[in-house]
Enzyme design. Structure first.
Site, mmCIF file in Angstrom:
data_model
loop_
_atom_site.group_PDB
_atom_site.id
_atom_site.type_symbol
_atom_site.label_atom_id
_atom_site.label_comp_id
_atom_site.label_asym_id
_atom_site.label_seq_id
_atom_site.Cartn_x
_atom_site.Cartn_y
_atom_site.Cartn_z
ATOM 1 N N ASP A 1 0.076 -9.751 -1.162
ATOM 2 C CA ASP A 1 -0.232 -8.714 -2.134
ATOM 3 C C ASP A 1 0.866 -7.650 -2.026
ATOM 4 O O ASP A 1 1.572 -7.578 -1.017
ATOM 5 C CB ASP A 1 -1.610 -8.130 -1.797
ATOM 6 N N ASP B 1 0.626 -3.874 -3.579
ATOM 7 C CA ASP B 1 0.174 -2.491 -3.436
ATOM 8 C C ASP B 1 -0.691 -2.303 -2.198
ATOM 9 O O ASP B 1 -1.639 -3.068 -1.961
ATOM 10 C CB ASP B 1 -0.621 -2.085 -4.682
ATOM 11 N N GLU C 1 -0.171 2.548 -4.319
ATOM 12 C CA GLU C 1 -0.689 1.811 -5.460
ATOM 13 C C GLU C 1 0.162 2.254 -6.651
ATOM 14 O O GLU C 1 0.100 3.406 -7.077
ATOM 15 C CB GLU C 1 -2.166 2.141 -5.707
ATOM 16 N N ARG D 1 -7.304 1.563 -16.864
ATOM 17 C CA ARG D 1 -6.259 2.390 -16.254
ATOM 18 C C ARG D 1 -4.956 2.349 -17.042
ATOM 19 O O ARG D 1 -4.311 3.387 -17.261
ATOM 20 C CB ARG D 1 -6.019 1.943 -14.815
ATOM 21 N N SER E 1 0.791 -10.051 -7.163
ATOM 22 C CA SER E 1 0.176 -8.727 -7.283
ATOM 23 C C SER E 1 -0.661 -8.593 -8.536
ATOM 24 O O SER E 1 -0.333 -9.142 -9.590
ATOM 25 C CB SER E 1 1.282 -7.663 -7.289
ATOM 26 N N GLY E 2 -1.739 -7.825 -8.418
ATOM 27 C CA GLY E 2 -2.509 -7.420 -9.581
ATOM 28 C C GLY E 2 -1.864 -6.231 -10.264
ATOM 29 O O GLY E 2 -2.395 -5.700 -11.233
ATOM 30 N N LYS F 1 -4.595 -15.208 -8.341
ATOM 31 C CA LYS F 1 -3.929 -15.240 -7.032
ATOM 32 C C LYS F 1 -4.208 -16.567 -6.321
ATOM 33 O O LYS F 1 -3.325 -17.141 -5.683
ATOM 34 C CB LYS F 1 -4.379 -14.054 -6.177
ATOM 35 N N ASP G 1 -5.319 -6.387 0.932
ATOM 36 C CA ASP G 1 -6.215 -5.306 1.365
ATOM 37 C C ASP G 1 -7.393 -5.067 0.437
ATOM 38 O O ASP G 1 -8.350 -4.391 0.804
ATOM 39 C CB ASP G 1 -5.425 -3.988 1.487
ATOM 40 N N ASN H 1 -9.682 -7.987 -4.842
ATOM 41 C CA ASN H 1 -9.071 -9.050 -5.644
ATOM 42 C C ASN H 1 -8.199 -9.982 -4.800
ATOM 43 O O ASN H 1 -7.680 -10.974 -5.314
ATOM 44 C CB ASN H 1 -8.263 -8.468 -6.807
#
Length: 289
Positions: free
Chosen positions: A80, A82, A89, A125, A169-170, A214, A237, A240
């Protein structure tokens, strides 16, 4: 056989503590991977009181891991970005520049804790970023984004031993592209921020890359490389990340949200990203920088 690994911040690990634990669990000789920072010893079976001892050692700032000895050195890293490979983030930093930092940070925290649907939270967001100059992305990368300690060593050392490193990454490709290049990743996947006339439109490209994507990345990349999911060490972390952490041979919850830590057997709360090398049996003298 199993291997017990103790990891702390540099200079914290007490040799007497390591010896005491080895004696209590009937372990083999202690191998120091880094003086006063990381040590390991093999045991015939997983200790029955492992989690009780784990809790006690957390209070001392020591991470404790028990895993099978065979097959622990992996050929692929899936990470991941962030709050894992970087300290921040990215969407929160963009939002701060846009003047909506507090609102977006609240949504991010709830999404990473598994309280909100990831896709819906991401769309909401990104919508709040509408009108932000696209050039702000470069400003954020230059002024606000810092690497998580140990990340460059983790990637370089695994690659030096024939490993493959993928950043999944998301977040957004505008960031993963740069971070992947900085840290030496072989490839990256993330969501896209849509822009027009030099400004963000408030839209994210579809499909949204979340938890399922992912896992899909893990399966696609391992299939392409001709390795098994068991050959992967994954790190993350947030909520997701749980799918890929469970699917990988070793899934590491790094400074993770409670909902993630509770569902992972390998938890690193005090060490940095070099802990993933210690878990694989690398000594600090073997690290590549």
């Amino acid at each position: 056989m199993f291997v017990i690994t103790l990891i702390t911040a540099p200079g914290v690990l007490d040799p007497a503590l390591v010896d005491s634990l080895r004696n209590a669990w009937g372990g083999q000789s202690v191998q120091w991977l880094a003086a006063d920072e990381a040590a390991e010893f093999a045991v015939a079976e997983g200790p029955a009181n492992f989690w009780h001892v784990w809790t006690e050692l957390q209070a001392l700032g020591v991470d404790l891991v028990c895993q099978p000895l065979e097959g622990r050195r992996k050929t692929m890293l899936l990470a991941d970005m962030d709050s894992t490979m970087i300290r921040q983030e990215c969407i929160d930093e963009l939002a701060d520049e846009a003047g909506v930092g507090a609102r977006v940070a609240e949504i991010t925290a709830r999404a990473m804790n598994g309280e909100l649907d990831f896709e819906g939270a991401l769309i909401e967001r990104v919508g709040l970023l509408r009108g932000l100059e696209e050039a702000v992305i470069g400003k954020v990368l230059a002024e606000r984004i810092t690497p998580m300690p140990g990340g460059a060593e983790l990637v370089a050392t695994m690659k030096a031993h024939g490993g493959h490193a993928a950043l999944v990454s998301g977040g957004f490709t505008a960031f993963t592209e740069v971070i992947a290049a900085r840290l030496g990743f072989d490839e990256h996947r993330a969501n896209t921020l849509v822009a027009a006339d030099g400004r963000l439109t408030g839209e994210a490209g579809r499909p949204i890359l979340g938890q399922a994507a992912k896992v899909q990345a893990l399966e696609e990349i391992t299939a392409r490389l001709g390795v098994a999911p068991a050959d992967v060490i994954a790190v993350g972390d947030g909520a997701n990340d749980l799918g890929m952490l469970h699917r990988a041979g070793t899934g590491v919850a790094l400074h993770a949200k409670p909902i993630v830590s509770e569902q992972c057997d390998v938890r690193i709360n005090h060490g940095d990203l070099t802990a993933l090398l210690y878990l694989q049996g690398y000594a600090k003298t073997e690290f590549v920088t």
